[in-house]
Motif scaffolding. Structure first.
Motif: not given
Ligand SMILES: C[S@@+](CC[C@H](N)C(=O)[O-])C[C@H]1O[C@@H](n2cnc3c(N)ncnc32)[C@H](O)[C@@H]1O
Length: 275
Positions: A139-166
């Motif tokens: 009881p009182g213990g801490r829960f801390a998580v880091a989760v993926g929340a997508g990519v920065v719009p207009g950056g390298w990964l966004d460009l990659f995904l626009s090509l890779a998703r199809p």
């Protein structure tokens, strides 16, 4: 251990290239120079008994040990990842278990903190994972998580995904990545919906970005191959996608960006103090 298709994929992938996720993540600190592991570890400072869900090669656990945690435990689907964790001098006494976070092999109330870095959003039956986290936390213990929340719009990964998703979506059904995780584990609203009913308190959120910059070739090498979907492509598809990415990325100025990470922190309510 009975696993579903997504867990079977994750185990096979991580058994084949253990340590790859951590190497990729460590290479891209956040804008203030800290890694996302350091950022998450800061949220459980002072906790001595800590469990990491999806601990892989023990990067976060070793950092927690260096920061003073004394009784560390981790669970992961991949034996090869755990073998790397077991080689770390900081983790010689850690309790590292092959298993599913949906069925934790630990007794009730046994940890001061439960953490998870870039793994919760991949887990199926995430309600069960969170119920298990609540069960093993005191009881009182801490829960801390880091989760993926997508990519920065207009950056390298966004460009990659626009090509890779199809390319990913055009794969025949038997070569597509199995459906993975629960979308709710990637958003603020979803995490509140998952955490509150099992006794967690108000959830705090912060968003950090793993910065990516360099030449198009460096960006391909550093980040792009760490997408799980890439494992479903054949060599020819990878080569074609790489050529396309390098050509398109070379035609624009350096665009930076990177991947966004949502960090959620909360505590298990303590019935004795909350009444
Ligand atoms: C993206 S990697 C992140 C690894 C590590 N936390 C890090 O950030 O370096 C996801 C890890 O979660 C593990 N994993 C996924 N689902 C799991 C589950 N249900 N139970 C235990 N481990 C799981 C995978 O085996 C993999 O090692």
């Amino acid at each position: 251990m009975t696993m579903d298709a997504s867990e079977d994929f994750l185990r096979t992938y991580h058994d084949r290239i253990p340590g790859s996720m951590a190497r990729g993540t460590l290479a891209h600190p956040t804008s203030d120079g800290r890694t996302s592991y350091e950022f998450l570890a800061g949220h459980v400072a002072g906790a001595s008994r800590v469990l990491d869900l999806g601990c892989a090669d023990g990067t976060l656990l070793a950092l927690l040990a260096r920061n003073g945690a004394t009784r560390l435990a981790g669970v992961d689907l991949s034996e090869s990842e755990l073998a790397l964790a077991r080689e770390r001098p900081e983790l010689l006494d850690a309790d590292l278990r092959l298993g599913r976070a949906q069925q934790l092999p630990f007794t009730d109330d046994s940890f001061h903190a439960v953490v998870s870095h870039m793994a919760l959003m991949l887990m199926s039956d995430v309600e069960q994972v969170i119920a298990e986290a609540a069960r093993v936390l005191e009881p009182g213990g801490r829960f801390a998580v880091a989760v993926g929340a997508g990519v920065v719009p207009g950056g390298w990964l966004d460009l990659f995904l626009s090509l890779a998703r199809p390319v990913f979506t055009a794969l025949p059904p038997d070569r597509r990545l199995p459906r993975m995780g629960d979308r709710r584990a990637r958003s603020r609203e979803g995490l509140i919906e998952l955490l509150t009913p099992v006794g967690f308190d108000t959830v705090s959120f912060e968003e950090i970005t793993l910065e990516l910059d360099g030449t198009p070739e460096q960006m391909w090498e550093a980040a792009v191959p760490s997408y799980y979907d890439m494992a479903m492509l054949d060599d020819e598809q990878v080569t074609r996608l790489r050529e396309q990415f390098i050509a398109e990325a070379s035609a624009v100025p350096r665009i930076g960006g990177g991947s966004r990470i949502l960090v959620a922190t909360t505590r298990l309510r303590n019935p004795e103090t909350t009444g």
